[in-house]
Design an enzyme around this catalytic site. Structure first.
Site, PDB file in Angstrom:
ATOM      1  N   ASP A 226      50.657 -53.529 -49.601  1.00 30.65           N
ATOM      2  CA  ASP A 226      49.680 -53.328 -50.220  1.00 30.65           C
ATOM      3  C   ASP A 226      48.749 -52.209 -49.315  1.00 30.65           C
ATOM      4  O   ASP A 226      47.449 -52.081 -50.154  1.00 30.65           O
ATOM      5  CB  ASP A 226      48.793 -53.437 -51.747  1.00 30.65           C
TER       6      ASP A 226
ATOM      7  N   LYS B  50      50.878 -48.718 -46.845  1.00 30.49           N
ATOM      8  CA  LYS B  50      52.244 -47.965 -45.799  1.00 30.49           C
ATOM      9  C   LYS B  50      52.542 -46.275 -46.187  1.00 30.49           C
ATOM     10  O   LYS B  50      52.865 -45.713 -46.029  1.00 30.49           O
ATOM     11  CB  LYS B  50      53.439 -49.235 -46.025  1.00 30.49           C
TER      12      LYS B  50
ATOM     13  N   GLY C 173      56.008 -51.883 -53.636  1.00 30.91           N
ATOM     14  CA  GLY C 173      55.589 -50.816 -54.550  1.00 30.91           C
ATOM     15  C   GLY C 173      54.900 -49.834 -53.601  1.00 30.91           C
ATOM     16  O   GLY C 173      54.329 -50.450 -53.025  1.00 30.91           O
ATOM     17  N   HIS C 174      55.198 -48.211 -53.330  1.00 31.05           N
ATOM     18  CA  HIS C 174      54.341 -47.765 -52.596  1.00 31.05           C
ATOM     19  C   HIS C 174      53.258 -46.392 -52.924  1.00 31.05           C
ATOM     20  O   HIS C 174      54.931 -45.771 -53.246  1.00 31.05           O
ATOM     21  CB  HIS C 174      55.805 -47.144 -51.335  1.00 31.05           C
TER      22      HIS C 174
ATOM     23  N   GLN D 281      56.257 -55.304 -47.904  1.00 31.50           N
ATOM     24  CA  GLN D 281      55.178 -56.125 -47.605  1.00 31.50           C
ATOM     25  C   GLN D 281      54.203 -55.807 -46.290  1.00 31.50           C
ATOM     26  O   GLN D 281      54.035 -54.685 -45.628  1.00 31.50           O
ATOM     27  CB  GLN D 281      55.988 -57.330 -47.687  1.00 31.50           C
TER      28      GLN D 281
END
Ligand code: GDP
Ligand code: IMO
Ligand code: MG
Length: 426
Positions: free
Chosen positions: A12, A15, A39-40, A219
């Site tokens: 988080d 990215k 989760g991007h 990650q």
């Protein structure tokens, strides 16, 4: 030119924002590990996109690929593609390529993830329960389904049968029906296989033609299965070396490895976190930084910047440039701490030791600097930053002995400082 985007902390770091920013210059954006545990978030004008499996370049209408190092949940992929339609983003076989040797996450894996977590009791990892770990276990156990198996109904049936046979005692109480799973996979087969290609071949061909390829990590390095805070890690290698086995790409030159790094530290899930804050400053960072997990909506734990971890990540990944994100979240603080070393049982450490039983005894040693107490939100020129913010960036740069090439001051594309204006000179 090739760019790898890798998280240097516990995920988080921003990215997605940086991949989106850099993808304007890219010919292909590729995911190489993890799955829909990622989760991007990408913010473009009034739209906020949250991607789990699709590479972030898809928002910029770029060609994207999902490499064999990823574990793919077909149900999740189809939903994600469908959800993008409301933004008029169309994903089809012309802009998405999936490695034909990718392994599949099945409902059984999600059930196993849940069961494993329960059985760990107090020592639970706090996984995303997306079935990531159990699927990787089946992959290395040589019993996983691969996407190309879906083309062969008889073979698919045999493989599914033996997979269920292997796990059946554990999943008894989870009413998972083998026939339903088979039927659903069969009904998705043609659609899913419209995306598949021998990606290793395609990506090497593009590389030889000097195309610009962006490898999008998921990650963070401290969640790496080998080098992270084991066992509180994810089940894939998250460091940059994974791009090679996770896609089959083999060219080693012309490669920039960008270490995406928050100006402080966060972590979701359980596990050691030496610079964690349990006071109102931690709450403040969480509030201003909107630190809630994209996938599970859990509150992210917050703490000070940790240069010990960062130096470790820089070496593990071969990072050429640091991208410092969320500087603006520190705006209101009067004093800011930076961890410069650890003390464990009276001994000084300049790295995170690998023994789990030492994790809880780590005492961070801090250097304290003055905050800037003025807004940096949206500043996109380095010299417009307040002096103390520049001092903070320089302090980090000196501690890390690695240049900070990009500074991010907000979630939007334009809220980005390309410090020397040269990073994207392709
Ligand atoms: P990722 O998993 O590394 O892609 O990061 P996430 O998307 O899970 O979390 C990063 C969050 O911070 C997202 O909500 C981004 O929109 C946001 N973000 C990214 N860069 C910045 C920044 O420089 N400042 C602020 N305030 N938010 C940012
Ligand atoms: P992005 O790409 C932050 C964490 C989980 C848990 C551990 C293992 O958005 O940075 P898993 O479901 O992978 O077996 O969970 O890893 N985790 C992440 N934390 N960002 C992520 O991805 C994460 N993906 C997994 O919270 O602690
Ligand atoms: Mg995330």
């Amino acid at each position: 030119m090739f760019y790898t985007i890798v998280g240097t902390q516990w995920g988080d770091e921003g990215k997605g924002k940086i991949v989106d920013w850099i993808s304007s210059k890219a010919d292909l954006i590729v995911r190489y590990q993890g799955g829909n545990n990622a989760g991007h978030t990408i913010k473009v004008d009034d739209n906020v996109y949250k991607l789990n499996l699709l590479p972030s370049g898809i928002i910029n209408n770029k060609k994207c690929a999902i490499g064999n190092g990823v574990v793919l949940d077909p149900w999740a992929l189809i939903k994600e593609i469908s959800d993008l339609k409301k933004y008029r983003i169309i994903v089809n076989s012309k802009n998405l390529y999936i490695a034909d040797n990718i392994c599949l996450i099945l409902p059984i894996h999600k059930a196993l993830d849940e069961i494993n977590e329960i059985s760990r009791g107090q020592k639970k990892i706090g996984t995303t329960k997306k079935g990531i770990g159990p699927c990787y276990e089946d992959k290395v156990g040589r019993r996983a389904l691969r996407i190309s198996d879906l083309k062969y109904p008889k073979l698919l049936k045999q493989k599914l049968d033996s997979l269920y046979e292997f796990h059946k005692d554990k999943i008894l109480k989870f009413n998972i029906r083998l026939d339903d799973c088979y039927d659903e996979l069969m009904s998705m087969s043609e659609y899913l296989n419209s995306f598949t290609v021998p990606l290793w071949k395609m990506i090497n061909d593009l590389g030889k033609k000097n195309k610009t390829i962006v490898f999008e990590g998921a990650q963070g390095s401290m969640l790496d299965i080998d080098f992270g805070t084991y066992p509180f890690v994810t089940s894939s290698n998250t460091i940059s070396g994974q791009i090679f086995s996770g896609t089959g790409f083999s060219l080693r030159n012309n490669h920039k490895i960008l270490g995406i790094t928050k100006a402080y530290t966060t972590r979701v899930g359980a596990g050691p976190f030496p610079t964690e804050l349990f006071d109102n400053i931690g709450d403040h960072l969480g509030k201003i930084g909107q630190e809630y997990g994209t996938v599970t909506r859990r509150k992210r734990r917050c703490g000070w910047f940790d240069s010990v971890l960062l130096k470790q990540s820089i070496q593990l990944n071969g990072i050429t440039d640091i991208v410092l994100t969320k500087l603006d979240v520190l705006d209101e603080l009067s004093k800011i701490n930076v961890c410069v070393a650890y003390e464990i049982d009276g001994k000084k450490f300049d790295y995170l030791p690998n023994e789990e039983f030492l994790y809880n005894n780590i005492k961070p040693i801090y250097e304290t600097v003055e905050g800037w107490q003025s807004t940096t939100v949206g500043i996109n020129k380095f010299n417009n930053l307040p002096n103390n913010a520049i001092n903070y960036i320089k302090l980090i740069e000196n501690l890390l002995e690695t240049k900070i090439s990009i500074v991010s001051t907000g979630p939007e594309r334009k809220e980005t400082i390309d410090v020397n204006g040269t990073l994207l000179n392709i």
